[in-house]
Write an enzyme that holds these catalytic residues in place. Structure first.
Site, PDB file in Angstrom:
ATOM      1  N   HIS A   1      -2.859   3.247  -4.751  1.00  0.00           N
ATOM      2  CA  HIS A   1      -2.297   2.752  -3.476  1.00  0.00           C
ATOM      3  C   HIS A   1      -0.853   2.310  -3.709  1.00  0.00           C
ATOM      4  O   HIS A   1      -0.431   1.243  -3.265  1.00  0.00           O
ATOM      5  CB  HIS A   1      -3.149   1.609  -2.909  1.00  0.00           C
TER       6      HIS A   1
ATOM      7  N   GLU B   1      -9.844   2.663  -5.230  1.00  0.00           N
ATOM      8  CA  GLU B   1      -9.519   4.042  -4.857  1.00  0.00           C
ATOM      9  C   GLU B   1      -8.359   4.640  -5.642  1.00  0.00           C
ATOM     10  O   GLU B   1      -7.532   5.358  -5.082  1.00  0.00           O
ATOM     11  CB  GLU B   1      -9.200   4.099  -3.352  1.00  0.00           C
TER      12      GLU B   1
ATOM     13  N   ASP C   1       0.853  -1.184   0.000  1.00  0.00           N
ATOM     14  CA  ASP C   1       0.000   0.000   0.000  1.00  0.00           C
ATOM     15  C   ASP C   1       0.889   1.234   0.000  1.00  0.00           C
ATOM     16  O   ASP C   1       2.116   1.117  -0.043  1.00  0.00           O
ATOM     17  CB  ASP C   1      -0.994  -0.014   1.171  1.00  0.00           C
TER      18      ASP C   1
HETATM   19  C1  ACM Z   1     -10.755  -0.581   0.407  1.00  0.00           C
HETATM   20  O1  ACM Z   1     -11.248  -0.503   1.540  1.00  0.00           O
HETATM   21  N1  ACM Z   1     -10.200   0.484  -0.158  1.00  0.00           N
HETATM   22  C2  ACM Z   1     -10.790  -1.810  -0.344  1.00  0.00           C
END
Ligand code: ACM
Length: 772
Positions: free
Chosen positions: A273, A337, A202
């Site tokens: 991410h 995201e 991440d």
């Molecule tokens: C997530 O909670 N962004 C998968």
């Protein structure tokens, strides 16, 4: 569903009969997850130091499972049954692991017969033998005692409801030890969970050794935590937070999991991410200098991979090493995201969108994910991603992990794709389990054990045919607020056990009352397994308020409301025979209320002690105040001190504002507030500009008090002075003038910036001593 419809009908009928005639012989069945079908028998099987486990000659898998059962019983009860090939001699009450057909043809199906004369597990496949052994272990571990155990006689016919019964572990935000992961795998296996989805990458860290790209870990596996937590208070030097798993450790964990019926599904995030890998290798990203210092932030970052051939060369190399390490049929590529601003702003990427003939940035993400899928499929694996991979068009063979509710699963299933249910509303373990200030830090929204248990894994929005695409469900532990392994475990258990039952037990056999009645046995098992687990929602929480005659009203309630509360006022430990709590107590200051929850004859959770004083009755911590609205509502840990316990503040970071309901201002009050400061290490893009700031009148700002709403009349502004400077907690006080009557107080800070954000820890209101 692989279960034949005839056996489904048989199970349904049998479970109705079972429900109609609850067990009357021997102890109740405490198996969790509850088996598909169980019929209690007569008497018990005595497990002793002499008990042996028999397997057929040459059945290597059964021998291995028998060894596992023996090891589990050694750890739990100090008994280590010998494993023997062949059949038990006539008259020996033994445990037998046998091969044979089961009424379900699923590989995890098993039958179990427990009688005074012996125990037999029957299964066609190793997975079934293992789960039969797990059930034997559970029947032997219904309390934390050592030594011999009595297993209730029962006939069980069992198979899972879903194929995917999972848990997602985020090792990127916080890093866990290999031993902790093994303990979690043990606890998962003991509850028949079979997928560990491992979030290894991440923005905050890359946690997997990749031989071809060493900087992913030498650069991407460390960060400096935000605020005081990232500085040595003596030298002012940055403190690095770091860690990664070597390939040897990964192989060890993969094998450890496989031996317990668990597949580890690795997740490599793309196209967003991705700050940590891009700090290590900026050439694969959209900016030359991705900010290393932002790796200490939480939230949704703008840093994307560049959709270039070079980037795919890198990602394919990474995926190749990942697929060499993880035999999982599924490889997770994230996809969530990915804020598209960097792609929108790049003429090069815009030209690529034109050249590819895709509609927009979502189309480009779809193209990106499809390229990854091709590489994964070429190696005979399947791709899974978060539900954003639906946007711009789903890759041809993709499986969807539905986290923004169950809508992603509905959309995937209606397009003929498989899906896993992981909705953040119910199955995210970073939500608190009760309103108590004693819960570990996390998101304020409460997702109780019962909420998780009640989650409906068969959404009504799906037809029966579409439901066949639901592979199962999983709990998800994103670890921003789980700084220690113990907190991770406490946030995960016991809720993961509710997920296990939801994933295994047929819907018709699931019942909250039955599940909650098994919690004392489950608590003992989790203790034996050595994983931390939350007991706060079982325990009496006290609300103290001033009462007439100088006394204090003490109201007791538990988060889950299970069982009954017993209490003492004489200092003795409460027992099942102590006074039953029925309504608020009026207690003289100086006494201590000691309270405990009992469920049947069993204590559930710890004894809680509440010393009674007027000061305590006039004090509320931030969790006992109301937050102003929904924004980023967190139970947020202080960034100081570096070592030792830190305060945990309830705060809405989008509007740091607290309400004390019902203050009696018929005479002046002195307000004493303990305050702290937290770094605003949240990437929220343009939303940051929406946070209201009130201009300070003094250099360090003030604590402002308004009545009758946060837009109401300001009745005090208490200068903060040095108390605002931190780190750590400090106290300020001021007088609230008489207003007449009872009013709600709105408490806010003035500040020029959100960096740091001032927060309330607790507030005390006491009568102001006026000159007469
Ligand atoms: C997530 O909670 N962004 C998968």
């Amino acid at each position: 569903m692989a279960v034949l419809s005839a056996s489904v009908a048989a199970l349904t009928l049998a479970s109705a009969a079972f429900a109609a005639s609850p067990a009357t012989n021997g102890p109740d069945l405490t198996l969790t997850p509850a088996p598909a079908q169980a019929t209690m028998g007569q008497g018990t099987f005595a497990l002793t130091a002499r008990t042996r486990i028999f397997v057929a000659k040459g059945d290597v898998e059964a021998r291995v499972v028998a060894g596992q059962l023996s090891d589990m019983l050694l750890k739990a009860r100090g008994l280590k049954p010998a494993v023997v090939e062949g059949a038990p001699p006539a008259g020996e009450a033994a445990i037998v692991l046998a091969r044979g057909a089961t009424s379900s043809d699923k590989a995890e199906a098993y039958a179990l017969s427990v009688a005074p004369t012996g125990v037999t597990v029957t299964a066609a496949k190793r997975a079934g033998l293992f789960y039969g052994a797990v059930s034997v272990w559970q029947l032997a571990v219904q309390d934390a005692a050592k030594g011999p155990a009595q297993l209730p006689a029962v006939a069980i016919d069992d198979a899972p409801r879903f194929a995917w019964r999972g848990f997602m572990l985020d090792s990127a935000r916080h890093f866990q030890s290999v031993d902790t992961i093994k303990a979690i795998l043990d606890a998962m296996a003991a509850h028949k969970l079979n997928v560990l989805h491992w979030h290894l990458v991440d923005d905050q860290g890359w946690r997997l050794e990749i031989r071809k790209y060493p900087k992913l870990t030498s650069e991407g596996a460390w960060r400096v935590p935000a605020g005081a937590a990232g500085r040595d208070p003596k030298t002012g030097k940055p403190i690095r937070y770091q860690g990664f798993y070597t390939q040897d450790q990964v192989r060890d964990l993969v094998a450890y999991a496989a031996a317990r019926g668990i597949t580890i599904v690795p997740e490599i995030e793309m196209p967003g991410h991705a700050l940590a890998p891009l700090v290590a290798y900026p050439q694969f990203g959209m900016t030359k200098t991705p900010p290393r210092e932002s790796m200490g932030d939480w939230g949704v970052f703008p840093y994307l991979y560049k959709p270039s051939d070079e980037t795919f060369g890198f990602l394919n190399d990474v995926l190749d090493e990942v697929m060499d390490l993880f035999p999982s049929p599924y490889i997770h590529v994230g996809g969530d995201e990915a804020v598209k601003d960097q792609w929108k702003a790049s003429p090069e990427v815009q030209a690529q969108i034109q050249a590819l003939g895709v509609k927009d940035e979502h189309g480009l993400q779809s193209w990106f994910i499809q390229r990854a899928e091709k590489h994964i499929n070429a190696r005979g694996r399947r791709m899974i991603g978060w539900d954003e991979i639906l946007e711009g068009g789903l890759a041809p063979n993709a499986t969807v992990m539905s986290w923004r509710g169950v809508e992603g699963a509905v959309a995937a299933a209606s397009q003929g794709h498989d899906a896993v249910l992981a909705p953040d509303s119910t199955l995210y373990m970073d939500r608190r389990q009760s309103a108590s200030a004693d819960e570990p830090p996390g998101r304020i929204k409460i997702v109780s054990l019962k909420d998780v248990y009640d989650f409906d894994a068969a959404p009504a929005a799906l037809t029966e045919a579409q439901r066949a695409h639901i592979l199962g469900l999983q709990a998800t532990a994103f670890t921003e607020h789980m700084r220690t392994d113990e907190r991770l475990e406490t946030m995960t258990f016991p809720r993961l056990i509710a997920v296990a039952e939801n994933g295994w037990t047929p819907e018709a056999r699931r019942d909250w009352k039955s599940f909650s009645d098994r919690l004392p046995a489950e608590t003992a098992r989790l203790d034996v397994l050595g994983v931390a687990h939350d007991t706060v929602p079982y325990e009496p929480q006290a609300t103290l308020r001033p009462a007439d005659g100088g006394r204090v009203s003490v109201a007791l309630a538990s988060g889950l409301g299970l069982g009954e509360i017993r209490y003492t006022l004489d200092g003795k430990a409460p027992t099942k025979a102590s006074g039953l709590y029925e309504t608020a107590l009026a207690v003289a200051p100086g006494k201590t209320v000691r309270a405990r929850t009992f469920l049947g004859d069993d204590a559930l959770g710890r004894i809680r002690d509440y010393p009674v004083s007027l000061l305590a009755a006039n004090t509320r911590n931030s969790h006992q105040l109301e937050l102003c609205g929904d924004g980023i509502n967190l139970s947020l840990e202080d960034d100081a001190p570096l070592n030792g316990p830190r305060a945990v503040f309830a705060v809405n970071l989008m509007n740091a504002c607290w309400v004390w309901k019902g203050a009696d201002l018929s005479s002046p009050l002195t307000l004493t507030a303990r305050i702290g400061q937290v770094p605003f290490n949240f990437q929220i893009g343009a939303d940051k500009a929406k946070i209201p700031l009130r201009a300070p009148a003094t250099p360090e700002g003030e604590l402002e008090v308004r009545i009758d709403g946060c837009g109401g009349q300001r009745i005090a502004a208490i200068p903060l002075g040095a108390a605002a400077r931190g780190p750590g907690l400090a106290t300020v006080a001021g007088v609230l003038p008489k207003q007449g009557g009872v009013h709600d107080l709105c408490l806010t800070f003035t500040a020029r910036t959100v960096e740091p954000t001032l927060v309330l820890d607790q507030v005390t209101l006491t009568p102001t001593k006026t000159k007469t």
